[in-house]
Scaffold this motif. Sequence first.
Motif, PDB file in Angstrom:
ATOM      1  N   SER A  92       0.824  -1.204   0.000  1.00  0.00           N
ATOM      2  CA  SER A  92       0.000   0.000   0.000  1.00  0.00           C
ATOM      3  C   SER A  92       0.863   1.261   0.000  1.00  0.00           C
ATOM      4  CB  SER A  92      -0.907  -0.009   1.226  1.00  0.00           C
ATOM      5  OG  SER A  92      -1.628   1.205   1.332  1.00  0.00           O
ATOM      6  N   ALA A  93       1.938   1.251   0.802  1.00  0.00           N
ATOM      7  CA  ALA A  93       2.831   2.412   0.876  1.00  0.00           C
ATOM      8  C   ALA A  93       3.542   2.644  -0.449  1.00  0.00           C
ATOM      9  CB  ALA A  93       3.845   2.215   1.994  1.00  0.00           C
ATOM     10  N   ILE A  94       3.964   1.561  -1.086  1.00  0.00           N
ATOM     11  CA  ILE A  94       4.662   1.690  -2.367  1.00  0.00           C
ATOM     12  C   ILE A  94       3.707   2.203  -3.444  1.00  0.00           C
ATOM     13  CG2 ILE A  94       5.797   0.388  -4.213  1.00  0.00           C
ATOM     14  CD1 ILE A  94       7.079  -1.346  -2.058  1.00  0.00           C
ATOM     15  N   LEU A 101       4.979   9.972  -7.263  1.00  0.00           N
ATOM     16  CA  LEU A 101       6.192  10.246  -8.046  1.00  0.00           C
ATOM     17  C   LEU A 101       6.047   9.943  -9.532  1.00  0.00           C
ATOM     18  CD1 LEU A 101       8.935   8.866  -5.618  1.00  0.00           C
ATOM     19  CD2 LEU A 101       8.207  11.234  -5.934  1.00  0.00           C
ATOM     20  N   ALA A 102       5.209   8.965  -9.876  1.00  0.00           N
ATOM     21  CA  ALA A 102       5.031   8.599 -11.283  1.00  0.00           C
ATOM     22  C   ALA A 102       3.543   8.544 -11.608  1.00  0.00           C
ATOM     23  CB  ALA A 102       5.704   7.257 -11.564  1.00  0.00           C
ATOM     24  N   PRO A 103       2.874   9.691 -11.578  1.00  0.00           N
ATOM     25  CA  PRO A 103       1.411   9.714 -11.766  1.00  0.00           C
ATOM     26  C   PRO A 103       1.004   9.206 -13.146  1.00  0.00           C
ATOM     27  CG  PRO A 103       2.314  11.930 -11.901  1.00  0.00           C
ATOM     28  CD  PRO A 103       3.433  11.047 -11.453  1.00  0.00           C
ATOM     29  N   GLN A 104      -0.100   8.479 -13.155  1.00  0.00           N
ATOM     30  CA  GLN A 104      -0.677   7.986 -14.395  1.00  0.00           C
ATOM     31  C   GLN A 104      -1.982   8.754 -14.626  1.00  0.00           C
ATOM     32  OE1 GLN A 104       1.031   5.523 -16.022  1.00  0.00           O
ATOM     33  NE2 GLN A 104       2.519   5.313 -14.363  1.00  0.00           N
ATOM     34  N   SER A 558      13.724  -0.910   4.584  1.00  0.00           N
ATOM     35  CA  SER A 558      14.540  -1.208   3.402  1.00  0.00           C
ATOM     36  C   SER A 558      13.663  -1.567   2.213  1.00  0.00           C
ATOM     37  CB  SER A 558      15.504  -2.365   3.704  1.00  0.00           C
ATOM     38  OG  SER A 558      16.419  -2.002   4.706  1.00  0.00           O
ATOM     39  N   ARG A 559      12.584  -2.296   2.457  1.00  0.00           N
ATOM     40  CA  ARG A 559      11.672  -2.652   1.369  1.00  0.00           C
ATOM     41  C   ARG A 559      10.983  -1.416   0.815  1.00  0.00           C
ATOM     42  NH1 ARG A 559       7.892  -7.422   3.425  1.00  0.00           N
ATOM     43  NH2 ARG A 559       6.946  -7.030   1.361  1.00  0.00           N
ATOM     44  N   LEU A 565      13.128   3.377  -4.942  1.00  0.00           N
ATOM     45  CA  LEU A 565      14.104   3.355  -6.033  1.00  0.00           C
ATOM     46  C   LEU A 565      13.502   2.747  -7.299  1.00  0.00           C
ATOM     47  CD1 LEU A 565      17.311   2.263  -4.076  1.00  0.00           C
ATOM     48  CD2 LEU A 565      16.712   4.554  -4.862  1.00  0.00           C
ATOM     49  N   ASP A 566      12.713   1.695  -7.146  1.00  0.00           N
ATOM     50  CA  ASP A 566      12.052   1.096  -8.311  1.00  0.00           C
ATOM     51  C   ASP A 566      11.110   2.093  -8.980  1.00  0.00           C
ATOM     52  OD1 ASP A 566      13.349  -1.309  -7.946  1.00  0.00           O
ATOM     53  OD2 ASP A 566      11.696  -2.260  -6.861  1.00  0.00           O
ATOM     54  N   THR A 567      10.425   2.898  -8.142  1.00  0.00           N
ATOM     55  CA  THR A 567       9.467   3.872  -8.664  1.00  0.00           C
ATOM     56  C   THR A 567      10.144   4.908  -9.555  1.00  0.00           C
ATOM     57  OG1 THR A 567       8.086   3.589  -6.696  1.00  0.00           O
ATOM     58  CG2 THR A 567       7.720   5.580  -7.993  1.00  0.00           C
ATOM     59  N   LEU A 568      11.407   5.209  -9.270  1.00  0.00           N
ATOM     60  CA  LEU A 568      12.125   6.217 -10.060  1.00  0.00           C
ATOM     61  C   LEU A 568      12.228   5.822 -11.529  1.00  0.00           C
ATOM     62  CD1 LEU A 568      15.087   7.088  -7.646  1.00  0.00           C
ATOM     63  CD2 LEU A 568      12.853   8.183  -7.832  1.00  0.00           C
TER      64      LEU A 568
END
Length: 571
Positions: A92-94, A101-104, A558-559, A565-568
């Motif tokens: 949910s947080a991710i 950060l990466a709006p659709q 860490s997760r 980082l993946d979201t970037l």
Amino acid sequence: MHPNIPMTLQKVMTATRASSDVLFTLSNLNIIRNLVFVVFLLRLARKSFYTVRGHGVVGTISNVYHKVQLLLYSLFLRSPGVRGQVDKQVSSAISKLETKLAPQGPGTIKYNSLPKQGWTAEQVRAELDKLSGMEHTMWEDGRVSGAVYHGGDDLLKLQTAAWGQFAVANPIHPDVFPGVRKMEAEVVAMVLALFNAPKGGAGVTTSGGTESILMACLSARQKAYAERGVTEPEMIIPNTAHAAFNKASQYFGIKLHSVPCPGPKHTIHIPSVRRLINPNTILLVGSAPNFPHGIVDDIPALSRLAVSYKIPLHVDCCLGSFVIAFLKKAGYASPYEEQGGFDFRLPGVTSISIDTHKYGFAPKGNSVVLYRNRTLRSYQYFILPEWSGGVYASPSIAGSRPGALIAGCWASLMAIGESGYKDSCHQIVGAAKKFEASIREDPVLSRDLKVVGEPMVSVVAFAATTAEIDIYDIADAMSAKGWHLNALQNPPAMHVAFTIPTANAVDKLTTDLVEVVELERAKADERRRLGQKVEKERGDTSALYGVAGSIPDKSIVSRLAEGFLDTLYLS
């Protein structure tokens, strides 16, 4: 067969000799095994001795206790009922991160493959205008802590021109681009002079503070191996040191000892450093100043230890950079001036990292690592003489490097000069001291906030004075007002790293902070009046750092960081 010896007796003798050989072999194996065991015990005893000496009996027991606690908590988080809930909350947080950060959306056009036909220059410029105009924190109004070290529009135009002239330049080919080689050498020389390097001092430009720190750690490791045969290297850092030292530890296999920085000064605890020094120690580290609190460690005391034990000392001046170098000339107190300062004037200082892309106002991607002499610099070089592609040599991690960045850095240093850096130091440090004074003296702020330590450069950190006020709630409330400040942990706090834009906005920053603290105080008073604990809604900062500080196992954090980082790279 010997004619005078009966056959039976000869067989017995042969068997006896064979048995004797076996016994001799077994005896040798036992001796070797025992020697190996003794060596193992000696190594274990040696490590145990240095561990107990470094951390003390109580500290060693405490470390073991925390490791057991962490293991048990990790097992608890992995239990079937708990793990499902944790996975759900992390997901949910991710998802929230991705939305932010990466709006659709229907108006969002994504380019995930090359255009069939190349765009015209006008099309590219139009899209660049859209990208630069995307909603963002207004750094132009000084609402960002650090991050953007802007030297003004005129300097930006000059840097752009320098970039254009050297856009194809690559320092790996100095014969093809001699101008870049000359500029890089001059940048290093100018910064060496600024930090009082002795004759014979040397340096290298890098891509940023992290690479500069990595190179200094690598140099120290290689020096210890080449000169002392150290194969299990260790370094000692303050727990406020930049995360790049932890990265160097992981990348280069260097055991890391993190030393506390207790109050009220919050500088590295020198007796703890002394106890941790052992034959495997390859590097001591101090910050000038550190990132979290803007405090300069006791570099003269570290220098004395470095000289006494013949160990290199690295001073991280990445954040302080040109501001700390110009403090005295701008009329401010310079750290430890009466004891020799914080740079190469101290005999124990062997390397310094300085970010020219911070208060040197060079384009991002510029930093310098300096050494007391060329031998120390040579330990960071990579040289491969037998490569099939020819003799290969590079001064740092990168092979090819952008000559345009070096040109932009050189142009910045030459355009600003000593007078310009002195003026910017006066402006930035003056604003930082004004803000610090407000926290200490304003009746609203001084009631619920306190300055951490005694900052001397451009960073002012502050924490809440009571448990009634959550510093992370203040951070979220300031974010709601359009400010992007830095949240800290261990202990909970936040800081402002002043730049020229932030210095211009210091009065608005103070006013907004007073309003936020007044509001949080009113909420706290209301909770106390009602005599009950009211469950409050947590903001992003409060939720993240509140969780991070309350659980011993950091795997969840860490997760979340991994998800960030993946979201970037979502497109």
